[in-house]
Design an enzyme around this catalytic site. Structure first.
Site, PDB file in Angstrom:
ATOM      1  N   TYR A 144      92.948  77.592  -4.897  1.00 31.22           N
ATOM      2  CA  TYR A 144      93.457  78.205  -6.130  1.00 31.22           C
ATOM      3  C   TYR A 144      93.884  77.042  -7.018  1.00 31.22           C
ATOM      4  CZ  TYR A 144      96.634  81.378  -8.822  1.00 31.22           C
ATOM      5  OH  TYR A 144      97.288  82.107  -9.781  1.00 31.22           O
ATOM      6  N   LYS A 169      89.125  79.669  -7.016  1.00 30.41           N
ATOM      7  CA  LYS A 169      89.848  80.490  -7.991  1.00 30.41           C
ATOM      8  C   LYS A 169      90.376  79.519  -9.041  1.00 30.41           C
ATOM      9  CE  LYS A 169      93.833  83.559  -8.506  1.00 30.41           C
ATOM     10  NZ  LYS A 169      94.872  84.357  -7.813  1.00 30.41           N
TER      11      LYS A 169
END
Length: 303
Positions: A144, A169
């Site tokens: 992420y 992400k």
């Protein structure tokens, strides 16, 4: 494990990646039955990728025991109906323990939260993710990324060492930077997930993303699915129609440095009678004066 073995996981990332809320009971504990009901609502609404312990789930406000409970509830409720991507983070031993717990329960992937540390070097970022990915080689691993300084070359370096790093992400609010980062890392090598949800999905899809995360999906799964269907077919005018529909809701979530990011989602769910509005500090519930606008938006979507 070959990349072929991760096809299911890759396909699941190229979709609406739902970040479920963690509902709380009146005594402040995790409301387990409500949590299951909200998960079922997502599954029944056509959502097939779930991320327990994401930021919309108040990851940083949960205890280690609660994070394990949320993982267990989600995997149990999802069964064969969804691919589960479990959020992990904090120090390396904690993240590794969470990833192994997810693996034992049958999760398919882990999402590694951006390291929360005042001093993050790029080489240290690689080391952090490598330690976690290497501990669970059978699981797909999704960093992420919220760090605008990180280069695509560093992600490629990580994946060279850990072939289970299959998706990203990406949550730096800069579509041009995303386009460059993805190409420097390897556009086809990873599944690119627009990590800033529906407001950024059209611009990030135009640059190579094939999935997006969503907190709004907790309230209106059909709205999120409408957007991804438009983006998949390359119908940007249709996607922007959905964008206009969700704009105000997402502006309320993003205001004041995203202070009310989860608050607004839970307020909408509370207005629909689906869970309590309470969030944990450092978040705070909306004042009464601001609740009606959120309720009106949510009511409009449910027609």
């Amino acid at each position: 494990m070959s990349s072929v073995a991760f096809e299911t996981q890759r396909a699941a990332l190229a979709d609406v990646v739902a970040i479920p809320v963690t509902p709380f009971a009146e005594d402040g504990s995790v409301a387990q039955d409500t949590h299951r009901a909200l998960l079922r609502r997502l599954l029944d609404g056509g959502i097939t990728t779930l991320t327990p312990n994401g930021n919309t789930g108040e990851f940083y406000a949960l205890t280690p025991e609660e994070r394990r409970l949320v993982t267990e509830l989600t995997i149990d409720e999802a069964g064969e109906r969804a691919v589960v991507l479990v959020g992990v983070g904090h120090d390396i031993p904690t993240a590794v323990a969470s990833a192994r717990h997810a693996r034992e329960l049958g999760a398919h992937m882990v999402m590694v939260h951006q390291p929360v540390h005042p001093y993050v070097s790029q080489a240290g970022w690689v080391d952090y993710h490598r330690a976690i990915a290497a501990a669970v080689p059978e699981l797909g691993v999704v960093p992420y990324i919220r760090n605008a300084q990180l280069t695509g070359a560093r992600l490629a370096e990580l994946a060279d060492a850990c072939p289970n790093v299959i998706g990203v992400k990406y949550a730096v609010p800069d579509a041009a930077r995303f386009a460059a980062f993805a190409r420097d890392a390897g556009l086809e090598r990873f599944v690119w997930v627009a990590g800033l949800a529906e407001p950024y999905a059209p611009s990030y899809f135009s640059a190579g993303a094939t999935g997006f995360t969503s907190g709004l999906v907790n309230v209106a799964p059909a709205v999120s699915l409408n957007m991804i269907e438009a983006l998949r077919s390359g119908d940007y005018p249709a996607a922007m129609k959905v964008w206009e529909q969700i704009r105000r809701f997402e502006e309320l979530r993003a205001a004041n440095g995203s202070a009310d990011n989860v608050t607004v989602v839970k307020e909408a769910l509370a207005s629909l009678g689906l869970c309590r509005r309470e969030v944990r500090p450092p978040s705070k519930s909306l004042p009464e004066s601001e609740r009606a606008e959120v309720a009106a938006i949510a009511a409009g979507w449910s027609i």
